[in-house]
Scaffold this motif. Sequence first.
Motif, short mmCIF file in Angstrom:
data_model
loop_
_atom_site.label_atom_id
_atom_site.label_comp_id
_atom_site.label_asym_id
_atom_site.label_seq_id
_atom_site.Cartn_x
_atom_site.Cartn_y
_atom_site.Cartn_z
N LEU A 138 0.84 -1.15 0.17
CA LEU A 138 0.04 0.03 -0.09
C LEU A 138 0.71 1.28 0.03
O LEU A 138 1.69 1.40 0.89
CB LEU A 138 -1.12 0.21 1.16
CG LEU A 138 -2.08 1.15 1.29
CD1 LEU A 138 -2.73 1.26 0.16
CD2 LEU A 138 -2.58 1.09 2.55
N GLU A 139 0.71 1.86 -0.90
CA GLU A 139 1.39 3.52 -0.95
C GLU A 139 0.39 4.49 -0.88
O GLU A 139 -0.03 4.68 0.12
CB GLU A 139 2.14 3.54 -2.56
CG GLU A 139 3.33 2.74 -2.26
CD GLU A 139 4.19 2.66 -3.55
OE1 GLU A 139 3.95 3.48 -4.58
OE2 GLU A 139 5.30 1.97 -3.65
N ASN A 140 0.06 5.18 -2.02
CA ASN A 140 -0.92 6.41 -1.99
C ASN A 140 -2.30 6.04 -2.72
O ASN A 140 -3.00 7.06 -2.75
CB ASN A 140 -0.24 7.54 -2.38
CG ASN A 140 -0.03 7.62 -3.93
OD1 ASN A 140 0.16 6.22 -4.42
ND2 ASN A 140 0.17 8.66 -4.59
N GLU A 141 -2.81 4.83 -2.62
CA GLU A 141 -3.90 4.50 -3.32
C GLU A 141 -4.96 4.70 -2.47
O GLU A 141 -4.85 4.58 -1.49
CB GLU A 141 -3.76 3.02 -3.93
CG GLU A 141 -2.99 2.66 -5.00
CD GLU A 141 -1.48 2.17 -4.42
OE1 GLU A 141 -0.70 2.10 -5.35
OE2 GLU A 141 -1.26 2.26 -3.22
N GLN A 142 -6.14 4.93 -3.11
CA GLN A 142 -7.35 5.47 -2.30
C GLN A 142 -8.37 4.23 -2.07
O GLN A 142 -9.16 4.15 -1.10
CB GLN A 142 -8.00 6.50 -2.87
CG GLN A 142 -7.10 7.62 -3.01
CD GLN A 142 -6.84 8.25 -1.84
OE1 GLN A 142 -7.68 8.86 -0.95
NE2 GLN A 142 -5.45 8.18 -1.26
N TRP A 143 -8.07 3.38 -2.76
CA TRP A 143 -9.12 2.08 -2.70
C TRP A 143 -8.23 0.73 -2.62
O TRP A 143 -7.16 0.87 -3.33
CB TRP A 143 -9.99 1.94 -3.71
CG TRP A 143 -11.07 3.20 -3.73
CD1 TRP A 143 -11.01 4.26 -4.40
CD2 TRP A 143 -12.25 3.20 -3.23
NE1 TRP A 143 -12.09 4.93 -4.17
CE2 TRP A 143 -12.80 4.23 -3.41
CE3 TRP A 143 -13.17 2.36 -2.39
CZ2 TRP A 143 -14.26 4.59 -2.92
CZ3 TRP A 143 -14.26 2.60 -1.80
CH2 TRP A 143 -14.73 3.88 -2.21
N VAL A 144 -8.54 -0.17 -1.95
CA VAL A 144 -7.96 -1.55 -1.88
C VAL A 144 -8.94 -2.70 -2.23
O VAL A 144 -10.33 -2.60 -1.62
CB VAL A 144 -7.25 -1.96 -0.35
CG1 VAL A 144 -6.84 -3.31 -0.51
CG2 VAL A 144 -6.23 -0.75 -0.13
N ASP A 161 -19.32 -0.11 -9.70
CA ASP A 161 -20.37 -0.31 -9.01
C ASP A 161 -20.21 -0.30 -7.56
O ASP A 161 -20.92 0.32 -6.71
CB ASP A 161 -21.12 -1.56 -9.29
CG ASP A 161 -21.60 -1.59 -10.83
OD1 ASP A 161 -21.52 -0.57 -11.43
OD2 ASP A 161 -21.79 -2.84 -11.41
N LEU A 162 -19.38 -0.93 -6.98
CA LEU A 162 -19.00 -0.85 -5.54
C LEU A 162 -18.60 0.38 -5.00
O LEU A 162 -19.01 0.83 -4.08
CB LEU A 162 -18.09 -2.05 -5.16
CG LEU A 162 -18.51 -3.56 -5.28
CD1 LEU A 162 -17.50 -4.36 -4.86
CD2 LEU A 162 -19.61 -3.98 -4.73
N MET A 163 -17.63 1.14 -5.65
CA MET A 163 -16.96 2.38 -5.31
C MET A 163 -18.51 3.19 -5.24
O MET A 163 -18.35 4.31 -4.38
CB MET A 163 -16.25 2.89 -6.25
CG MET A 163 -14.98 2.21 -6.09
SD MET A 163 -13.69 2.92 -7.38
CE MET A 163 -12.03 2.04 -6.80
N ALA A 164 -19.14 3.12 -6.02
CA ALA A 164 -20.40 4.06 -6.18
C ALA A 164 -21.31 4.09 -4.61
O ALA A 164 -21.64 5.16 -4.43
CB ALA A 164 -21.56 3.88 -7.20
N THR A 248 -13.44 -8.05 -1.99
CA THR A 248 -13.90 -7.21 -0.91
C THR A 248 -13.31 -5.81 -1.00
O THR A 248 -11.99 -5.76 -1.37
CB THR A 248 -13.29 -7.88 0.65
OG1 THR A 248 -13.97 -9.09 0.59
CG2 THR A 248 -13.80 -6.82 1.63
N LEU A 249 -14.11 -4.81 -1.25
CA LEU A 249 -13.36 -3.41 -1.72
C LEU A 249 -13.51 -2.72 -0.22
O LEU A 249 -14.20 -2.62 0.52
CB LEU A 249 -14.47 -2.73 -2.47
CG LEU A 249 -13.91 -1.41 -3.12
CD1 LEU A 249 -12.72 -1.40 -3.88
CD2 LEU A 249 -15.02 -0.47 -3.85
N VAL A 250 -12.20 -2.20 -0.06
CA VAL A 250 -11.79 -1.45 1.20
C VAL A 250 -11.36 -0.19 0.96
O VAL A 250 -10.53 0.09 -0.04
CB VAL A 250 -11.01 -2.17 1.98
CG1 VAL A 250 -10.69 -1.54 3.49
CG2 VAL A 250 -11.48 -3.53 2.35
N LYS A 251 -11.80 1.03 1.56
CA LYS A 251 -11.28 2.19 1.58
C LYS A 251 -9.87 2.25 2.21
O LYS A 251 -9.67 1.64 3.39
CB LYS A 251 -12.00 3.42 2.12
CG LYS A 251 -13.31 3.87 1.59
CD LYS A 251 -14.08 4.87 2.15
CE LYS A 251 -15.19 5.41 1.22
NZ LYS A 251 -15.87 6.57 1.89
#
Length: 308
Positions: A138-144, A161-164, A248-251
């Motif tokens: 993980l560096e400076n990405e906003q989503w994992v 879709d999930l980010m929405a 699994t989408l994670v902030k």
Amino acid sequence: MDSFSKESRKVLNKNKDYALQTLDPDDDSLLILTPFKNNAKHLFRYFELLDALDYPRDKVSLAFLISDSTDQTQKMLIEAKKLYQEQSPEDMRFKRFDIYRQDFFYDLPREKRHWYEYQRDRRIVIARARNYLWTRALENEQWVLWIDGDLEYYQPSTVRDLMAYNKDVIVPNCVIHRRNDKGEMKVIVYDRNAWQETPKSLEMIKTLKEDDFLAEGNTNHVTHRKYLDNFAENETMVPLDGVGSTFTLVKSRVHRSGVGFPTWLFQHQVETEGFAKLAKANGYGVFGLPYYHKIHAKRLATLHSADI
């Protein structure tokens, strides 16, 4: 430095040597993480699905952890990196493509991987692998985005879709298509690690000993939890207390705040379910989409009438 606060800019301007090493957040950037173990037979499909993903390539970073593999997984990933990052046109290249190797020297025959007596140790090793991967990558990405290495299908639009929904942690309903012994196709929930506590399950938890470990479908305790196939059709998004890792989408702020995958019992859970419990304990929201059936896990064989 535009996205930094005024106070942050003052600090960084006074420490220019360090400011050069400080990564500004990269809006809408996505880090896809997958731990692999003997996954060679699934890699072609894995990258086939990534190629179809409807998301800007220059916003997507990939990171893989290979552990305890004895097949061609590592060799194939190195070849894939060369193909994508060196031989492909620039618009086909990912922002980053990182491969890590960390062995945990844990060997369990595949036919025993779901036996309850092995679950705690097995899941702790997986948690260690996940923690190694996200803390390295993980560096400076906003989503994992955590993706299993053996998925069979997901829609190209799934990430968008999930980010929405703009949730801290969100999962779709991972299902499999199986034929029963009558030849009828059934849609079965595959990921039973995505669940919601109920009044009955909370009462059951009160009866547990401090060191009791819960694993869905593999425990002597009836958990009384609510799975994603137990919700009404109008419940399109529901709060969850446990999640799996198929998709699994994670902030990224969740991980950056210190929420990882417990290798110790946290509220009687480890690994992904422990992650969900830990995220909620830190004030983050965890959600599931019961009727977003866009993810199809690996095919399984015939479903018998007794299983329906």
